[in-house]
Motif scaffolding. Structure first.
Motif: not given
Length: 691
Positions: A87-100
């Motif tokens: 849902a986040i990738r669909r609404n905001y794009g791949n870069d809306a997810i971060g990895v730490y």
């Protein structure tokens, strides 16, 4: 259980034996001979098994429902991740997810985390807590030498040095099993110089203690260089044949006034001359830096200036000579080599280099055009979280709400996330904020390789079954990738399979592990990188013939005096510096779960000089409020003459109301993006004030 300590970068080997006594388990820990610690263990290593066996371990996935955590199955956890990420990738794009990520992950986990971010999630936003540990030294080594390895020479060379500079490092508390190397050097006649605003167990070993003002290390190095150059203690043949930039450096130093340097650093000119003469005249010498120098807003340049010292005197690339960045985290070296940094691909390749991108894309079986570009540093990711550019965050092996500067800002940002996933052994301060927690294995259960501060790759065997439903990091990442439709790129069934792919991915890179195998590591008890072929012995001492730049020469650089971004004032009259204590590690998530370690140091404290305490009406062992422009904390006072009168010190291992990073400065080094943890302006006052 044949294992190794999960804490500092020495990676001491040990055997943990479980026996039954009257029906209850009892544990014996025995140091194991090895080439790094030579069979020594410190109190943290002796008691590390306690957190691994703690009843506070997270044993199954937990999702937050109406503010409380409830147990869920792994399938439910995977479905939740799949749906939220989609849902986040669909609404905001791949870069809306971060990895730490984290600098204590194994090489296999660090490698796979980078691949997971870029292949399974296709996000550019990945970085890790090692940004707060090694980024200044790493950047400086890469620029000066063309290559970054913690130590340029083996630990055994320390005993051969005739003069040693320890700049901003408290080895006695942070890496105590290394202290005998320095004791032996001193017994052999070495002159030891310690640079630190505090008097510590490390400075007590030193022949000369330079108690520099916090943040003024680069200027102090200029003073040392000025004396060395003007008194002719340089190695001109080495300078001419193996370096470049000396003319500009010499002109820069000539324009400086030593008395002015003494004034701004707080170190008398006579002591600067004494230190410079000792190092300059020594036939062999070594320079070590650690967080005291590196965690500054000019950390990169400060380290470059200390590298200048080694280079202009020709003290590198031979016995008893070299540079060492005293790595903090257990895999601080390997963790920064294989792809969990924002700008990096495995083997210390650059994500912005087309040839590097093409090679790694080929190893991973993807199109190079599908590899995301460069992301941002760890704290800058927190800024993007706060600004709601990053809407979901996957955290593995880190506790960012405690380890980041300006922690209240970071915590406020994390609360804005649409979805926070934390993979951890314990309910850390960050995990408490999560929407989903995934249980991971401990060092006793998780097989994999780690690279110690020398650049020696070590194999840590698994000695115990995973408890409950906990899984290894590489399993967690592979299973999530499969749910995201990327199973074919993550086909692993064992950590060794991941390492075999890492070997190929690193081949030909700066950090070349291709010649290292599990079989070799078991047989040889560790192999140094670079190791480009199975028959290669591994390079113990770097730069004996040339440096790693294309022309083979090291780069000298002129460094201007730097003043901390935040200066003291009438309202904030004191410098705050932070650091570690012997019994705890990083944000304390593991060591505070050890009853032995927690009992020895169960709360944080503030070191303050008696004269300063009197001025601020503070008594010993009183609760005090420490405040900066960003926030405040409450800790207990500890009066000591071992610290400068203009400086206070607080350790970094506690969260909540004792989290010192609530007050530290978020200003970043412009080159390496290291936060200036080591100095900010503060005020202190009693928590309860009486007339």
């Amino acid at each position: 259980m044949d294992t190794q300590c999960p804490f500092c970068s020495v990676q001491c080997k040990m055997i943990v034996e479980e026996r039954s006594t009257d029906g209850s388990p009892a544990y014996t820990v025995t140091p194991k001979p090895n080439k790094a610690s030579e069979g020594r263990l410190c109190i943290k290593g002796m008691n590390a098994y306690q957190h691994a066996l703690s009843g506070e371990r997270i044993l199954f996935p937990m999702a937050k429902v109406d503010g409380d955590f409830v147990r869920v199955s792994w399938e439910e956890a995977h479905r939740l991740i799949e749906s939220k990420f989609a849902a986040i990738r669909r609404n905001y794009g791949n870069d809306a997810i971060g990895v730490y990520g984290g600098g204590s992950l194994t090489n296999e986990s660090a490698y796979l985390l980078g691949k997971f971010a870029r292949v399974a999630l296709r996000t550019r936003y990945i970085d890790y807590n090692g940004r707060f540990c090694m980024s200044a030294a790493a950047s400086a080594g890469n620029k000066a030498f063309g290559l970054d390895r913690g130590l340029t020479n083996p630990l055994s060379d320390i005993a051969l040095a005739r003069c040693i500079i320890l700049a901003g490092t408290n080895i006695a508390e942070c890496q105590p099993t290394l202290m005998p190397y320095f004791t032996q050097a001193k017994e052999n006649g070495a002159f030891i110089i310690a640079i630190d605003p505090r008097r510590t167990g490390t400075t007590e070993l030193a022949d000369l203690h330079l108690n520099v003002k916090p943040g003024m290390d680069a200027a102090l190095a200029n003073g040392l260089l000025k004396v060395i150059v003007e008194q002719g203690y340089t190695d001109q043949a080495f300078i001419d044949g193996r370096t470049k930039g000396f003319k500009q450096l010499k002109e820069h130093l000539a324009s400086m006034d030593l008395d002015h340097i003494a004034d701004i650093t707080g170190v008398p000119a006579g002591r600067i001359r004494q230190a410079a003469e000792a190092f300059g005249k020594a036939s062999a010498g070594m320079v070590f830096t650690a967080r005291g120098v590196e965690q500054q807003t000019d950390g990169y340049l400060a380290v470059r200036n200390f590298l200048n010292l080694a280079l202009v005197t020709g003290k590198i690339g031979r016995e008893g000579c070299g540079y060492g960045a005293i790595t903090g985290q257990g895999n601080g070296q390997g963790g920064r080599e294989h792809g969990q940094k924002a700008d990096q691909l495995p083997g210390y390749r650059s994500i912005e280099n087309e040839a590097d991108r093409a090679y790694i894309a080929g190893v991973w079986g993807i199109d190079a055009g599908n590899l995301p570009g460069k992301g941002v540093s760890a704290y800058e990711m927190m800024e993007k979280v706060h600004g709601e550019e990053i809407r979901a965050l996957f955290v593995m092996g880190s506790n960012p709400v405690v380890s980041n500067p300006n922690a209240d800002f970071v915590e406020a940002g994390l609360r804005k996330l649409d979805f926070l996933v934390v993979a951890d052994m314990f309910l850390s301060e960050t995990a408490r904020m999560a929407d989903l927690i995934l249980p991971t294995t401990s060092y006793l259960e998780n097989e994999g390789t780690l690279t110690n501060l020398e650049g020696r790759v070590l194999l840590r065997e698994a000695g115990r079954q995973a408890p409950g439903e906990a899984k290894h990091d590489w399993q967690i990442l592979s299973e999530i990738a499969a749910w995201l439709g990327k199973a074919s790129f993550f086909p692993y069934t064992a950590a060794e399979q991941v390492f075999e792919e890492l070997r190929i991915a690193s081949r030909g890179g700066i950090a070349d592990y291709y010649g290292i195998t599990y079989e070799r590591l078991r047989r040889e008890e560790g192999v140094y990188w670079p190791c480009p072929a199975p028959a290669h012995p591994g390079e113990r001492r770097m730069f004996e013939q040339s440096f790693a730049h294309p022309d083979g020469k090291a780069e000298l650089i002129a460094v201007n005096h730097h003043f901390p971004k935040e200066q003291v004032s009438e309202y904030y009259p004191l410098h705050l510096t932070t650091g570690r204590v012997l019994t705890h590690y990083l944000t304390g998530v593991q060591t505070r779960r050890s009853h032995t370690l927690a009992a020895r140091q169960f709360e944080s404290y503030l070191e303050i000089h008696p004269a300063t305490a009197k001025k601020h009406r503070i008594e010993d062992a009183a609760l005090i409020r420490l405040e900066s422009r960003r926030g405040s904390i409450v800790v207990r006072s500890k009066l000591t003459s071992d610290i400068r009168e203009d400086t206070v010190f607080v350790p970094m291992h506690w969260g909540g109301i004792q989290n010192v990073n609530k007050v530290t400065n978020e200003a970043l080094d412009p080159t390496c993006k290291m936060p200036g943890f080591k100095v900010c302006a503060v005020q202190v006052k009693p928590l309860l004030e009486y007339d």
